[in-house]
Design a protein around this motif. Structure first.
Motif, PDB file in Angstrom:
ATOM      1  N   GLU A  61     -23.336  82.384 -47.071  1.00 21.17           N
ATOM      2  CA  GLU A  61     -23.211  83.834 -47.202  1.00 21.17           C
ATOM      3  C   GLU A  61     -24.378  84.402 -48.013  1.00 21.17           C
ATOM      4  OE1 GLU A  61     -19.300  84.358 -48.869  1.00 21.17           O
ATOM      5  OE2 GLU A  61     -18.352  84.348 -46.892  1.00 21.17           O
ATOM      6  N   GLY A  62     -24.834  83.659 -49.006  1.00 21.60           N
ATOM      7  CA  GLY A  62     -25.991  84.093 -49.796  1.00 21.60           C
ATOM      8  C   GLY A  62     -27.242  84.223 -48.943  1.00 21.60           C
ATOM      9  N   ILE A  63     -27.463  83.252 -48.065  1.00 18.86           N
ATOM     10  CA  ILE A  63     -28.599  83.342 -47.136  1.00 18.86           C
ATOM     11  C   ILE A  63     -28.465  84.586 -46.268  1.00 18.86           C
ATOM     12  CG2 ILE A  63     -29.633  82.288 -45.068  1.00 18.86           C
ATOM     13  CD1 ILE A  63     -29.001  79.550 -46.358  1.00 18.86           C
ATOM     14  N   LEU A  64     -27.277  84.810 -45.742  1.00 17.16           N
ATOM     15  CA  LEU A  64     -27.056  85.949 -44.856  1.00 17.16           C
ATOM     16  C   LEU A  64     -27.267  87.272 -45.585  1.00 17.16           C
ATOM     17  CD1 LEU A  64     -23.975  84.578 -42.887  1.00 17.16           C
ATOM     18  CD2 LEU A  64     -26.402  84.572 -42.191  1.00 17.16           C
ATOM     19  N   ARG A  65     -26.945  87.324 -46.860  1.00 20.44           N
ATOM     20  CA  ARG A  65     -27.134  88.564 -47.629  1.00 20.44           C
ATOM     21  C   ARG A  65     -28.604  88.867 -47.879  1.00 20.44           C
ATOM     22  NH1 ARG A  65     -22.634  86.434 -50.613  1.00 20.44           N
ATOM     23  NH2 ARG A  65     -20.772  87.429 -49.809  1.00 20.44           N
ATOM     24  N   CYS A  66     -29.471  87.885 -47.681  1.00 26.51           N
ATOM     25  CA  CYS A  66     -30.914  88.106 -47.852  1.00 26.51           C
ATOM     26  C   CYS A  66     -31.556  88.756 -46.623  1.00 26.51           C
ATOM     27  CB  CYS A  66     -31.623  86.775 -48.135  1.00 26.51           C
ATOM     28  SG  CYS A  66     -31.238  86.091 -49.749  1.00 26.51           S
ATOM     29  N   ILE A  67     -30.840  88.777 -45.528  1.00 27.98           N
ATOM     30  CA  ILE A  67     -31.378  89.322 -44.280  1.00 27.98           C
ATOM     31  C   ILE A  67     -31.308  90.847 -44.346  1.00 27.98           C
ATOM     32  CG2 ILE A  67     -31.125  89.358 -41.758  1.00 27.98           C
ATOM     33  CD1 ILE A  67     -31.756  86.533 -42.835  1.00 27.98           C
ATOM     34  N   PRO A  68     -32.411  91.528 -44.010  1.00 29.59           N
ATOM     35  CA  PRO A  68     -32.371  92.991 -44.048  1.00 29.59           C
ATOM     36  C   PRO A  68     -31.584  93.564 -42.865  1.00 29.59           C
ATOM     37  CG  PRO A  68     -34.483  92.245 -43.213  1.00 29.59           C
ATOM     38  CD  PRO A  68     -33.715  91.010 -43.641  1.00 29.59           C
ATOM     39  N   ASP A  69     -31.013  94.743 -43.083  1.00 31.77           N
ATOM     40  CA  ASP A  69     -30.341  95.442 -41.985  1.00 31.77           C
ATOM     41  C   ASP A  69     -31.341  95.715 -40.873  1.00 31.77           C
ATOM     42  OD1 ASP A  69     -27.904  95.589 -43.286  1.00 31.77           O
ATOM     43  OD2 ASP A  69     -28.242  97.615 -44.053  1.00 31.77           O
ATOM     44  N   LEU A  70     -30.877  95.609 -39.642  1.00 36.05           N
ATOM     45  CA  LEU A  70     -31.722  95.947 -38.502  1.00 36.05           C
ATOM     46  C   LEU A  70     -31.909  97.457 -38.459  1.00 36.05           C
ATOM     47  CD1 LEU A  70     -30.167  93.507 -35.919  1.00 36.05           C
ATOM     48  CD2 LEU A  70     -32.407  93.333 -36.992  1.00 36.05           C
ATOM     49  N   ALA A  71     -33.173  97.879 -38.392  1.00 34.74           N
ATOM     50  CA  ALA A  71     -33.541  99.300 -38.377  1.00 34.74           C
ATOM     51  C   ALA A  71     -32.973 100.023 -39.597  1.00 34.74           C
ATOM     52  CB  ALA A  71     -33.092  99.967 -37.083  1.00 34.74           C
ATOM     53  N   GLY A  72     -32.880  99.318 -40.705  1.00 37.77           N
ATOM     54  CA  GLY A  72     -32.294  99.867 -41.927  1.00 37.77           C
ATOM     55  C   GLY A  72     -33.323 100.461 -42.868  1.00 37.77           C
ATOM     56  N   ARG A  73     -32.922 100.625 -44.109  1.00 36.56           N
ATOM     57  CA  ARG A  73     -33.770 101.313 -45.082  1.00 36.56           C
ATOM     58  C   ARG A  73     -35.086 100.584 -45.348  1.00 36.56           C
ATOM     59  NH1 ARG A  73     -30.115  99.358 -49.929  1.00 36.56           N
ATOM     60  NH2 ARG A  73     -31.258  97.466 -50.207  1.00 36.56           N
ATOM     61  N   ASP A  74     -35.083  99.243 -45.297  1.00 35.70           N
ATOM     62  CA  ASP A  74     -36.332  98.518 -45.534  1.00 35.70           C
ATOM     63  C   ASP A  74     -37.352  98.819 -44.439  1.00 35.70           C
ATOM     64  OD1 ASP A  74     -35.550  97.299 -47.928  1.00 35.70           O
ATOM     65  OD2 ASP A  74     -34.597  95.643 -46.871  1.00 35.70           O
ATOM     66  N   LEU A  75     -36.887  98.930 -43.208  1.00 38.52           N
ATOM     67  CA  LEU A  75     -37.785  99.294 -42.110  1.00 38.52           C
ATOM     68  C   LEU A  75     -38.314 100.708 -42.334  1.00 38.52           C
ATOM     69  CD1 LEU A  75     -39.065  98.693 -39.319  1.00 38.52           C
ATOM     70  CD2 LEU A  75     -37.003  99.667 -38.298  1.00 38.52           C
ATOM     71  N   LEU A  76     -37.423 101.630 -42.664  1.00 35.24           N
ATOM     72  CA  LEU A  76     -37.817 103.026 -42.862  1.00 35.24           C
ATOM     73  C   LEU A  76     -38.758 103.194 -44.053  1.00 35.24           C
ATOM     74  CD1 LEU A  76     -34.364 104.710 -42.164  1.00 35.24           C
ATOM     75  CD2 LEU A  76     -36.327 104.523 -40.610  1.00 35.24           C
ATOM     76  N   ARG A  77     -38.568 102.390 -45.097  1.00 45.70           N
ATOM     77  CA  ARG A  77     -39.408 102.457 -46.298  1.00 45.70           C
ATOM     78  C   ARG A  77     -40.706 101.669 -46.150  1.00 45.70           C
ATOM     79  NH1 ARG A  77     -34.922 101.233 -50.956  1.00 45.70           N
ATOM     80  NH2 ARG A  77     -33.799 103.196 -50.779  1.00 45.70           N
ATOM     81  N   GLY A  78     -40.781 100.825 -45.117  1.00 43.95           N
ATOM     82  CA  GLY A  78     -41.961  99.983 -44.948  1.00 43.95           C
ATOM     83  C   GLY A  78     -41.964  98.783 -45.871  1.00 43.95           C
ATOM     84  N   THR A  79     -40.782  98.347 -46.325  1.00 38.86           N
ATOM     85  CA  THR A  79     -40.710  97.232 -47.273  1.00 38.86           C
ATOM     86  C   THR A  79     -40.213  95.935 -46.644  1.00 38.86           C
ATOM     87  OG1 THR A  79     -38.508  97.978 -47.990  1.00 38.86           O
ATOM     88  CG2 THR A  79     -40.396  98.740 -49.285  1.00 38.86           C
ATOM     89  N   LEU A  80     -40.114  95.904 -45.312  1.00 33.08           N
ATOM     90  CA  LEU A  80     -39.731  94.653 -44.632  1.00 33.08           C
ATOM     91  C   LEU A  80     -40.845  93.627 -44.771  1.00 33.08           C
ATOM     92  CD1 LEU A  80     -38.266  95.703 -41.153  1.00 33.08           C
ATOM     93  CD2 LEU A  80     -37.046  94.630 -43.029  1.00 33.08           C
ATOM     94  N   SER A  81     -40.493  92.357 -44.726  1.00 34.56           N
ATOM     95  CA  SER A  81     -41.523  91.319 -44.668  1.00 34.56           C
ATOM     96  C   SER A  81     -42.316  91.518 -43.377  1.00 34.56           C
ATOM     97  CB  SER A  81     -40.883  89.929 -44.692  1.00 34.56           C
ATOM     98  OG  SER A  81     -40.183  89.690 -43.479  1.00 34.56           O
TER      99      SER A  81
END
Length: 175
Positions: A61-81
């Motif tokens: 579950e910890g690994i899964l919590r590290c995955i960013p939301d698809l088309a989520g805030r990290d994508l919108l902010r430009g902070t995805l890997s």
């Protein structure tokens, strides 16, 4: 990259190169560094998979919590890997209509509320319509089944990222 080069890497080099094959989980590659020497890329991949499989439920579950939301805030902010950014872009998640973005945002929130981790799917092997269909369907799964499915998706992502690092073209991807 050649497997002899991989086996000759010191700890820091190894984690630097392979640290994001499982999104935001360099501890996994740090742990498998001691399994060297690897005979082939698939041996490294198996070592990573075995490490993940041997984790308790809380670790998975910890690994899964590290995955960013698809088309989520990290994508919108430009902070995805860089890896996630490319994967989400190839799946069409960077060009959603406002309605699709809203729908996916609601589905992501419902999924996360139900399972306490983000929806995980190998975006490179799917398109936006399939992703939306899958999250809509998988939200009805039991938590145990969804953890299993999500971890298998993590392994698919890992496989493709390893292929990228080793500059191999996937001939056939076993699902």
């Amino acid at each position: 990259m050649d497997i002899q080069v991989v086996n000759a890497m010191n700890y820091e080099e190894f984690v630097n190169v392979f640290g994001n094959v499982v999104e935001a989980c360099p501890m996994i590659t740090a742990a498998v560094w001691t399994d060297r020497p690897f005979t082939r890329m698939c041996a490294l991949e198996k070592s990573i998979g075995d490490f993940i499989d041997n984790l308790p439920r809380s670790g998975k579950e910890g690994i899964l919590r590290c995955i960013p939301d698809l088309a989520g805030r990290d994508l919108l902010r430009g902070t995805l890997s860089l890896e996630s950014q490319g994967e989400q872009s190839r799946a069409g998640l960077t060009s959603l209509t406002p309605g699709q973005r809203s729908q996916l945002s609601e589905l992501n929130a419902s999924y996360k509320n139900r399972f306490n981790f983000p929806f995980v799917i190998c975006a490179r092997m799917n398109d936006r319509d399939t992703i939306i269909q899958q999250i809509s369907s998988r939200i009805r799964n039991s938590p145990e089944h969804e953890i299993k499915l999500s971890i298998e998706e993590v392994k698919k992502i890992c496989h493709l990222r390893l292929l990228d690092i080793f500059n191999q073209v996937p001939k056939a991807i076993k699902l």
